[in-house]
Design a protein around this motif. Sequence first.
Motif, PDB file in Angstrom:
ATOM      1  N   VAL A  37      15.111  -8.685   2.005  1.00 35.11           N
ATOM      2  CA  VAL A  37      14.152  -7.590   1.838  1.00 35.11           C
ATOM      3  C   VAL A  37      13.998  -7.223   0.363  1.00 35.11           C
ATOM      4  N   VAL A  38      15.075  -7.356  -0.414  1.00 36.75           N
ATOM      5  CA  VAL A  38      15.008  -7.083  -1.853  1.00 36.75           C
ATOM      6  C   VAL A  38      13.927  -7.935  -2.507  1.00 36.75           C
ATOM      7  N   PHE A  39      13.885  -9.209  -2.176  1.00 39.02           N
ATOM      8  CA  PHE A  39      12.903 -10.101  -2.788  1.00 39.02           C
ATOM      9  C   PHE A  39      11.485  -9.761  -2.341  1.00 39.02           C
ATOM     10  N   VAL A  40      11.319  -9.322  -1.095  1.00 33.51           N
ATOM     11  CA  VAL A  40       9.993  -8.902  -0.646  1.00 33.51           C
ATOM     12  C   VAL A  40       9.537  -7.687  -1.455  1.00 33.51           C
ATOM     13  N   HIS A  41      10.443  -6.720  -1.647  1.00 35.29           N
ATOM     14  CA  HIS A  41      10.121  -5.555  -2.480  1.00 35.29           C
ATOM     15  C   HIS A  41       9.727  -5.989  -3.893  1.00 35.29           C
ATOM     16  N   ARG A  42      10.485  -6.926  -4.448  1.00 31.59           N
ATOM     17  CA  ARG A  42      10.289  -7.322  -5.846  1.00 31.59           C
ATOM     18  C   ARG A  42       8.906  -7.895  -6.085  1.00 31.59           C
ATOM     19  N   TYR A  43       8.441  -8.730  -5.148  1.00 29.00           N
ATOM     20  CA  TYR A  43       7.176  -9.427  -5.361  1.00 29.00           C
ATOM     21  C   TYR A  43       6.009  -8.807  -4.590  1.00 29.00           C
ATOM     22  N   HIS A  44       6.227  -7.665  -3.967  1.00 27.45           N
ATOM     23  CA  HIS A  44       5.169  -7.019  -3.195  1.00 27.45           C
ATOM     24  C   HIS A  44       3.974  -6.644  -4.075  1.00 27.45           C
ATOM     25  N   ILE A  45       4.258  -6.183  -5.280  1.00 23.71           N
ATOM     26  CA  ILE A  45       3.186  -5.762  -6.185  1.00 23.71           C
ATOM     27  C   ILE A  45       2.217  -6.903  -6.464  1.00 23.71           C
ATOM     28  N   ALA A  46       2.738  -8.130  -6.586  1.00 21.91           N
ATOM     29  CA  ALA A  46       1.859  -9.274  -6.853  1.00 21.91           C
ATOM     30  C   ALA A  46       0.859  -9.480  -5.729  1.00 21.91           C
ATOM     31  N   ALA A  47       1.278  -9.213  -4.495  1.00 19.76           N
ATOM     32  CA  ALA A  47       0.403  -9.419  -3.342  1.00 19.76           C
ATOM     33  C   ALA A  47      -0.691  -8.365  -3.241  1.00 19.76           C
ATOM     34  N   VAL A  48      -0.491  -7.230  -3.902  1.00 20.37           N
ATOM     35  CA  VAL A  48      -1.480  -6.141  -3.811  1.00 20.37           C
ATOM     36  C   VAL A  48      -2.067  -5.800  -5.176  1.00 20.37           C
ATOM     37  N   ALA A  49      -1.855  -6.648  -6.169  1.00 18.43           N
ATOM     38  CA  ALA A  49      -2.323  -6.339  -7.528  1.00 18.43           C
ATOM     39  C   ALA A  49      -3.828  -6.118  -7.565  1.00 18.43           C
ATOM     40  N   ASP A  50      -4.586  -6.989  -6.875  1.00 20.15           N
ATOM     41  CA  ASP A  50      -6.041  -6.828  -6.893  1.00 20.15           C
ATOM     42  C   ASP A  50      -6.462  -5.565  -6.136  1.00 20.15           C
ATOM     43  N   ASN A  51      -5.708  -5.194  -5.111  1.00 19.60           N
ATOM     44  CA  ASN A  51      -6.012  -3.957  -4.382  1.00 19.60           C
ATOM     45  C   ASN A  51      -5.770  -2.726  -5.251  1.00 19.60           C
ATOM     46  N   LEU A  52      -4.670  -2.730  -6.008  1.00 19.91           N
ATOM     47  CA  LEU A  52      -4.360  -1.599  -6.880  1.00 19.91           C
ATOM     48  C   LEU A  52      -5.375  -1.487  -8.020  1.00 19.91           C
ATOM     49  N   ALA A  53      -5.922  -2.649  -8.427  1.00 18.05           N
ATOM     50  CA  ALA A  53      -6.900  -2.640  -9.518  1.00 18.05           C
ATOM     51  C   ALA A  53      -8.274  -2.175  -9.055  1.00 18.05           C
ATOM     52  N   ALA A  54      -8.524  -2.203  -7.743  1.00 17.09           N
ATOM     53  CA  ALA A  54      -9.830  -1.789  -7.223  1.00 17.09           C
ATOM     54  C   ALA A  54     -10.045  -0.294  -7.463  1.00 17.09           C
ATOM     55  N   THR A  55     -11.282   0.083  -7.626  1.00 12.70           N
ATOM     56  CA  THR A  55     -11.600   1.494  -7.876  1.00 12.70           C
ATOM     57  C   THR A  55     -11.367   2.318  -6.616  1.00 12.70           C
ATOM     58  N   PRO A  56     -11.005   3.605  -6.776  1.00  9.32           N
ATOM     59  CA  PRO A  56     -10.814   4.485  -5.621  1.00  9.32           C
ATOM     60  C   PRO A  56     -12.100   4.555  -4.797  1.00  9.32           C
ATOM     61  N   PRO A  57     -12.025   4.723  -3.471  1.00 12.14           N
ATOM     62  CA  PRO A  57     -10.805   4.988  -2.693  1.00 12.14           C
ATOM     63  C   PRO A  57     -10.071   3.740  -2.231  1.00 12.14           C
ATOM     64  N   LYS A  58     -10.643   2.541  -2.493  1.00 13.02           N
ATOM     65  CA  LYS A  58      -9.974   1.322  -2.044  1.00 13.02           C
ATOM     66  C   LYS A  58      -8.643   1.112  -2.747  1.00 13.02           C
ATOM     67  N   GLY A  59      -8.576   1.435  -4.026  1.00 15.60           N
ATOM     68  CA  GLY A  59      -7.356   1.237  -4.794  1.00 15.60           C
ATOM     69  C   GLY A  59      -7.123   2.403  -5.726  1.00 15.60           C
ATOM     70  N   LEU A  60      -6.417   2.117  -6.823  1.00 17.57           N
ATOM     71  CA  LEU A  60      -6.107   3.162  -7.796  1.00 17.57           C
ATOM     72  C   LEU A  60      -6.830   2.947  -9.116  1.00 17.57           C
ATOM     73  N   GLY A  61      -7.621   1.883  -9.222  1.00 16.79           N
ATOM     74  CA  GLY A  61      -8.372   1.630 -10.447  1.00 16.79           C
ATOM     75  C   GLY A  61      -7.481   1.326 -11.637  1.00 16.79           C
ATOM     76  N   LEU A  62      -6.381   0.599 -11.420  1.00 14.15           N
ATOM     77  CA  LEU A  62      -5.443   0.324 -12.507  1.00 14.15           C
ATOM     78  C   LEU A  62      -5.957  -0.794 -13.406  1.00 14.15           C
ATOM     79  N   SER A  63      -5.791  -0.629 -14.702  1.00 17.36           N
ATOM     80  CA  SER A  63      -6.136  -1.667 -15.667  1.00 17.36           C
ATOM     81  C   SER A  63      -5.026  -2.705 -15.727  1.00 17.36           C
ATOM     82  N   GLY A  64      -5.258  -3.778 -16.491  1.00 16.44           N
ATOM     83  CA  GLY A  64      -4.223  -4.788 -16.651  1.00 16.44           C
ATOM     84  C   GLY A  64      -2.971  -4.212 -17.281  1.00 16.44           C
ATOM     85  N   THR A  65      -3.147  -3.346 -18.277  1.00  9.06           N
ATOM     86  CA  THR A  65      -1.995  -2.707 -18.930  1.00  9.06           C
ATOM     87  C   THR A  65      -1.224  -1.848 -17.939  1.00  9.06           C
ATOM     88  N   ALA A  66      -1.954  -1.064 -17.138  1.00 11.56           N
ATOM     89  CA  ALA A  66      -1.303  -0.196 -16.158  1.00 11.56           C
ATOM     90  C   ALA A  66      -0.561  -1.015 -15.101  1.00 11.56           C
TER      91      ALA A  66
END
Length: 448
Positions: free
Chosen positions: A25-54
């Motif tokens: 489970v530790v490894f799933v936690h570690r790489y979870h962000i990679a699986a949702v990176a494009d979702n987090l970068a999407a503009t609200p309300p779909k995501g958080l509108g994060l830039s590459g730096t963020a």
Amino acid sequence: MKERARSFRRYQWGGWAVLAAAFFVVFVHRYHIAAVADNLAATPPKGLGLSGTALGNLASIYFYFYALMQIPSGILCDSIGARRTAFAGMAVAAIGAALTAFSGSLALISVSRALVGIGTAVIYVGVLRFLTLWFPTGRFATMTGCTSITGNFGAMTAATPLAMLVLYTGWRGSFIVLSVISLVVAVLVYLVVRDYPQDLGFPAVTEQAGQNGLALPELWSALKMIFRNRLTWLCFLIYLGASSATFSFNGLWGISYLMQVYQLPKGVASSYTLMVSLGIALGSLFWGWLSDQCKRKKPIVVGGVIVQGILWTLLITPAADGALLPRWLLPILLFLIGLSAIVFVLTFAAVKERNDVRYSGTAISVVNTGGFLGGALMNAAVGRMLDAGWQGKVVDGVRVFSQGAYHRAFLLFPVAIAMALICAIMLPGERACECGRGADLAKGHFGK
């Protein structure tokens, strides 16, 4: 008598299985962000509108706190035991994952990832503590190798299967699922794992079972001795430089790179990054075996770092207008990158042998900090460089970076590997009769 032996094996293997599941489970936690990176970068309300730096800074938070917790993890396991330490760690990770699901801002999701980093950081040390007390010394290396493979299966799960889960439940739903799984594993750790065989009336397996670890004054002396050892810092920098590219690519940027540059669907892109994890899993056993056979570590580390540098250079060679590599070559190349990247695990054996044996665990934890610090720094640096090269293109609310921007940012990979190579060349020589000793320790220690 036979019934008593069977009962011991149930607790022995049951305890390891539950802790290995926690490490999965530790490894799933570690790489979870990679699986949702494009979702987090999407503009609200779909995501958080994060830039590459963020995004880079967010992924780095996990590594920073994981690195900071390495030495405290050893102290916790030595003082209150692996059972309570691992239980608390998985519970904190579950809370962090749940908070991530409900995060509506960069500040809150950053706190969430910090909690996940703190919680998961204690698990591998807890596994080692359990193995030391419940398994004979001669089986320690084999069991650490099995634990490593289990963890890397978690990394594979964080690729294609997790990407499919995100498509089915949404990115927030995937964190809820992971939170529930973490909580279930935490409960299993508390119910199944026991710190000492003596707690259940069994005799001690090893002499260490009766020891209480280092007292604080002795711990301070050990740290000073380890920090003054030149080899400690060479191994620290080898781990930092040789792992940072793989941590960054597999942990955050790889899927987005393959989707945006090679135009691969998310499921296919995640299956390609899975090949890196497969190479790591097999390499964690291969390099230890090779070191045992030839009774040398330094030439293997140097050679492996060189190969990794060549492979990364080949992957990122296509510049802004350069022809891309054939798609059929990508999974092969990524598998070989994972296989060669894991060669740095031999530095754990080297630092163990060149420090006082009483402090070998602390010495290893210091070196282990380097890899996660490298991953954190690399994620942040790549994110900043991608934002600097962004040309304003947005698709479905997600920033799209050009081939040239990725090329310039990924040039940091061979730079870090070059630093690792210089340090590997500076490693002291080793006598043939000594260099095989401890190589078993190297098996399966990637990103623990």
